[in-house]
Design a protein around this motif. Structure first.
Motif, PDB file in Angstrom:
ATOM      1  N   ALA A 185       8.587  -0.175  30.077  1.00 40.38           N
ATOM      2  CA  ALA A 185       7.259  -0.220  30.692  1.00 40.38           C
ATOM      3  C   ALA A 185       7.225   0.383  32.090  1.00 40.38           C
ATOM      4  O   ALA A 185       6.195   0.341  32.749  1.00 40.38           O
ATOM      5  CB  ALA A 185       6.766  -1.670  30.748  1.00 40.38           C
ATOM      6  N   GLY A 186       8.354   0.931  32.559  1.00 42.97           N
ATOM      7  CA  GLY A 186       8.413   1.477  33.907  1.00 42.97           C
ATOM      8  C   GLY A 186       7.924   2.918  33.970  1.00 42.97           C
ATOM      9  O   GLY A 186       7.431   3.491  32.992  1.00 42.97           O
ATOM     10  N   TRP A 187       8.070   3.501  35.159  1.00 35.35           N
ATOM     11  CA  TRP A 187       7.693   4.891  35.370  1.00 35.35           C
ATOM     12  C   TRP A 187       8.793   5.823  34.876  1.00 35.35           C
ATOM     13  O   TRP A 187       9.971   5.453  34.816  1.00 35.35           O
ATOM     14  CB  TRP A 187       7.435   5.149  36.853  1.00 35.35           C
ATOM     15  N   ILE A 188       8.387   7.050  34.560  1.00 35.92           N
ATOM     16  CA  ILE A 188       9.298   8.102  34.142  1.00 35.92           C
ATOM     17  C   ILE A 188       9.122   9.260  35.118  1.00 35.92           C
ATOM     18  O   ILE A 188       8.065   9.909  35.145  1.00 35.92           O
ATOM     19  CB  ILE A 188       9.023   8.559  32.695  1.00 35.92           C
ATOM     20  N   GLY A 189      10.129   9.499  35.939  1.00 35.90           N
ATOM     21  CA  GLY A 189      10.035  10.532  36.957  1.00 35.90           C
ATOM     22  C   GLY A 189      10.322  11.913  36.380  1.00 35.90           C
ATOM     23  O   GLY A 189      11.338  12.125  35.728  1.00 35.90           O
ATOM     24  N   CYS A 190       9.420  12.853  36.644  1.00 36.77           N
ATOM     25  CA  CYS A 190       9.596  14.230  36.183  1.00 36.77           C
ATOM     26  C   CYS A 190      10.419  14.982  37.232  1.00 36.77           C
ATOM     27  O   CYS A 190       9.880  15.597  38.157  1.00 36.77           O
ATOM     28  CB  CYS A 190       8.242  14.894  35.978  1.00 36.77           C
ATOM     29  N   GLU A 191      11.728  14.919  37.088  1.00 36.80           N
ATOM     30  CA  GLU A 191      12.651  15.525  38.035  1.00 36.80           C
ATOM     31  C   GLU A 191      13.282  16.745  37.376  1.00 36.80           C
ATOM     32  O   GLU A 191      14.462  16.755  37.034  1.00 36.80           O
ATOM     33  CB  GLU A 191      13.727  14.519  38.464  1.00 36.80           C
ATOM     34  N   TYR A 192      12.464  17.774  37.195  1.00 35.66           N
ATOM     35  CA  TYR A 192      12.967  18.964  36.533  1.00 35.66           C
ATOM     36  C   TYR A 192      12.546  20.226  37.287  1.00 35.66           C
ATOM     37  O   TYR A 192      11.645  20.209  38.120  1.00 35.66           O
ATOM     38  CB  TYR A 192      12.493  19.027  35.077  1.00 35.66           C
ATOM     39  N   ARG A 193      13.235  21.321  36.974  1.00 35.36           N
ATOM     40  CA  ARG A 193      12.998  22.632  37.596  1.00 35.36           C
ATOM     41  C   ARG A 193      12.135  23.450  36.648  1.00 35.36           C
ATOM     42  O   ARG A 193      12.609  23.932  35.615  1.00 35.36           O
ATOM     43  CB  ARG A 193      14.329  23.330  37.847  1.00 35.36           C
ATOM     44  N   PRO A 194      10.843  23.645  36.952  1.00 36.92           N
ATOM     45  CA  PRO A 194       9.974  24.395  36.031  1.00 36.92           C
ATOM     46  C   PRO A 194      10.488  25.810  35.781  1.00 36.92           C
ATOM     47  O   PRO A 194      10.960  26.491  36.700  1.00 36.92           O
ATOM     48  CB  PRO A 194       8.632  24.428  36.767  1.00 36.92           C
ATOM     49  N   LEU A 195      10.374  26.249  34.533  1.00 33.85           N
ATOM     50  CA  LEU A 195      10.803  27.600  34.194  1.00 33.85           C
ATOM     51  C   LEU A 195       9.882  28.648  34.792  1.00 33.85           C
ATOM     52  O   LEU A 195      10.310  29.761  35.090  1.00 33.85           O
ATOM     53  CB  LEU A 195      10.856  27.769  32.677  1.00 33.85           C
TER      54      LEU A 195
END
Length: 266
Positions: free
Chosen positions: A237-247
């Motif tokens: 139920a927590g947050w999901i951090g978008c820690e990625y390098r966009p293409l």
């Protein structure tokens, strides 16, 4: 897929813009929460203003790190020679967390010291966590431990999620939990389905990126429908951090989110 909540990591996303403009960009893209590693270069009041004006919640910051060429460039927590630096940095992180109403601080383990055995570094790391969790507990902040693969950060001390899990169990405090980074977990351990199931009960925050390039979901080797469905089945139920390098651009990289309801995904 109701129940999943994604937040924007402003170190990695919207880098087409100066940092202070990324808050508005994240809100315009539909995010309701943000995270980023190092807030310490900005006055607290400036960050509060950007959060408030854009209706954003601050979810996560990291403990401070040293300059890029210093032994503390990835944190100080495992270094017996830098206990004072660790404690001062931890107190600074907690000051920022309090001012930003931020629930989580990633306590960065640091690099394995050249002049220290693994056992001694582990002892120092555990001692520092115990000291820090007493401070964090006073203001209701949860400290997160993240294992990081040594391809990305050579010599990073905490490079095994099962060691991280053992430490969390040993500390046995609601103020110390795991941050489960799906990218790092896959890079280190593989067998992602089994490892998510094993580690999620100790996890307070999740981060995502697609191996091997650490880009957006759908760009690499993982089946993200399966991953997100598993998180939902396990009642995360927590947050999901978008820690990625966009293409490409950040906005183009967010296309994968259209598969999920806007009120749940962002």
């Amino acid at each position: 897929m109701a129940g999943l909540r994604f937040c924007a990591n402003l170190k990695w996303l919207f880098t087409e813009l100066p940092f202070e403009q990324r808050f508005a960009a994240a809100a315009k893209a539909g995010f309701r929460a943000v995270e980023y590693a190092q807030p310490y270069g900005w006055p607290v009041g400036v960050l509060q203003k950007h959060l408030r004006e854009n209706g954003l919640q601050q979810i996560l910051i990291n403990t401070p790190v040293g300059p890029p060429d210093s032994p503390l460039r990835s944190g100080a927590a495992c270094h017996p020679d830098y206990v004072a630096e660790f404690q001062n940095g931890m107190l600074q992180a907690l000051e920022y967390a309090a001012a930003l109403s931020c629930p989580f601080v990633h306590l960065q383990a640091g690099l394995q010291p050249d002049n220290t055995t693994v056992a001694a570094a582990l002892m120092q790391f555990t001692d520092n966590i115990n000291w820090a969790r007493e401070q964090a507990g006073k203001q209701g902040v949860v400290l997160l431990l993240e294992a990081i693969n040594r391809h990305d950060i050579p010599h990073f001390f905490l490079s095994d999620y099962y060691l991280a899990a053992d430490i969390v169990r040993q500390i046995n405090s609601p103020s110390v939990r795991l941050m489960l980074d799906i990218y790092h977990c896959q890079m280190m351990h593989g067998d992602l389905s089994r490892n998510i199931a094993a580690l999620l009960p100790l996890t307070a925050h999740v981060q995502i990126a697609d191996p091997p390039t650490r880009s957006e979901p759908g760009s690499g080797e993982l089946n993200w429908d399966f991953v997100f469905n598993q998180l939902q089945r396990l009642d995360y139920a927590g947050w999901i951090g978008c820690e990625y390098r966009p293409l490409s651009t950040t906005l183009e990289s967010l296309g994968w989110m259209t598969a999920y309801p806007a009120d749940a995904a962002r």
